[in-house]
Each structure stands twice: as C-alpha cells, then as structure tokens.
Motif scaffolding. Structure first.
Motif, PDB file in Angstrom:
ATOM      1  N   ASP A   1      -6.652  -4.858   5.610  1.00 15.68           N
ATOM      2  CA  ASP A   1      -7.791  -4.175   4.997  1.00 15.68           C
ATOM      3  C   ASP A   1      -8.902  -3.920   6.009  1.00 15.68           C
TER       4      ASP A   1
ATOM      5  N   ARG B   1       0.824  -1.209   0.000  1.00 13.45           N
ATOM      6  CA  ARG B   1       0.000   0.000   0.000  1.00 13.45           C
ATOM      7  C   ARG B   1       0.859   1.261   0.000  1.00 13.45           C
TER       8      ARG B   1
ATOM      9  N   GLU C   1      -7.856  -0.982   8.068  1.00 15.51           N
ATOM     10  CA  GLU C   1      -8.038   0.276   7.338  1.00 15.51           C
ATOM     11  C   GLU C   1      -9.471   0.786   7.446  1.00 15.51           C
TER      12      GLU C   1
ATOM     13  N   ARG D   1      -3.003  -9.572   4.591  1.00 14.30           N
ATOM     14  CA  ARG D   1      -3.683  -8.561   3.766  1.00 14.30           C
ATOM     15  C   ARG D   1      -5.111  -8.359   4.252  1.00 14.30           C
TER      16      ARG D   1
END
Length: 215
Positions: free
Chosen positions: A196, A135, A199, A192
């Motif tokens: 996510d 990212r 986030e 991952r």
C-alpha cells in the motif's frame, strides 16, 4: 520436486527459435548478431540464479526483448515520448516487482516500466504474489533479473529500494530512493502494508510525470 533441466539439445533449439523470433521482431532495428549476443548474455545471466532451469530459454527471450527495446531507446532508434521508469532493489523478488505491477496497473501503456536487482533471487516472493493478487494484479509470470547497462541508460527515472551503493548511478538521471520495509520473510499483513505504501508512491510519481493514474 524440481523440474529437470532441459537437455542441452532442447535448450539449444529453444534458444535458436527465440533468436529467430527476436530477429524478426527487430528487423530494421538490430542485426542478427546483436540479437543473438543479447539473447545468449540474458540466458547466461538468468541461468546463474534460476531455481527452475526448464524455463530459462523462455525467460531469456523476454529479458533479451526488454534489453533490445532499451538499447533501441539509448541509441535513438525509438522515441515514442513515453517515460521509462526503472525499479531497482536487491533481489528483484518483492518491492521492485510490486512497484512494477502497480505502475502497469495504474498507467497502462502510457509509461514503460522495468525492474531489476543487484543480486536476483531464484524466484518471486510467494507472499508478495499473494498480496498483489488481492488487488487483482497478477505478477506471477514475472521473474527476478539483473539490471543491465542499456536498461539503466534508457530509464528516465530510476527508483531504488534498499540496494545502496550497489545501485548504478549515471549522470543526468532522475533518481529516487524509496525507504521501504523488505517483504522478505514477512507475513501477509506486513507485505500488504509495504504494497500500500508503494502504491501511494507510484501514484505520486505518475502525477509528477504528467500521467494521471487510471483509477
């Protein structure tokens, strides 16, 4: 092969130079004795868990700077109006570091972010660093550290991730428990997914703080 630990004289000189820099930076806020006390305390805490002792004086300076900034806030010496968010987990090597990296990426300098662990690891989780690099967020210079009293007291929001009863609880603080998978020992795909989810939670928290994400 691990790097050798610095000689005692080299380590002492490095800490003396760090103390001088911090004393200059915090002139008018804290006296030299307070600066040296927190620097040497930080050095002691990090040396207990660091796998690479060579960098402990440098990391201790960074850790002490954070603690001095926190202490200045708790004592009312600094108040710039920015919210402070503290992310806590067990090892401070995965989830809390990803959350901190995402907070800084999405909020810039409009929010102050810190992190810590109840049992800090000797280094960051390499797969976590890789997942964040995808990212374009570089957390490779971060390092596991314990939380300290002044850091917890300075936080407006304390986000805990799996540290249970070990997490500090102070009255008047806003606490959130984020139930997330532990990336320790997981493959990149699983990390991952955790990244996510973090986030999305960070984005929601920023909106609640009145700090819309930059992207």
């Amino acid at each position: 092969m691990p790097l050798p630990a610095p000689a005692p004289a080299d380590r002492r000189r490095a800490l003396e130079a760090a103390a001088a820099r911090l004393a200059s930076e915090f002139t008018g806020t804290f006296n030299t004795q307070t600066v040296e006390r927190l620097l040497h305390s930080s050095e002691h805490e990090l040396a207990a868990t660091a796998t690479v002792q060579t960098y402990v004086p440098l990391l201790a300076e960074r850790f002490a700077r954070q603690r001095l900034q926190a202490l200045a806030r708790t004592e009312g010496r600094v108040d710039d109006g920015r919210p402070v968010v503290l992310f806590l987990c067990v090892h401070n090597a995965g989830r809390s570091q990803m959350a901190l990296g995402l907070l800084r990426e999405l909020a810039g300098n409009r929010v102050i972010g810190w992190s810590g662990g109840s049992l800090p690891a000797g280094g960051l989780n390499g797969v976590v660093v890789e997942a964040m690099a995808e990212r374009d967020i570089d957390i490779s210079e971060e390092f596991p550290k314990p939380w300290t009293d002044e850091v917890v007291r300075a936080a407006d929001v304390v986000v805990t991730m799996g540290c249970g009863e070990a997490c500090p609880v102070l009255p008047g603080k806003r606490y959130e428990e984020w139930a997330l998978g532990d990336p320790d020992g997981q493959e990149l795909d699983q990390v991952r997914s955790v990244r996510d989810e973090i986030e999305q939670r960070v984005r929601r928290l920023l909106h609640e703080l009145g700090v819309p994400p930059t992207s």
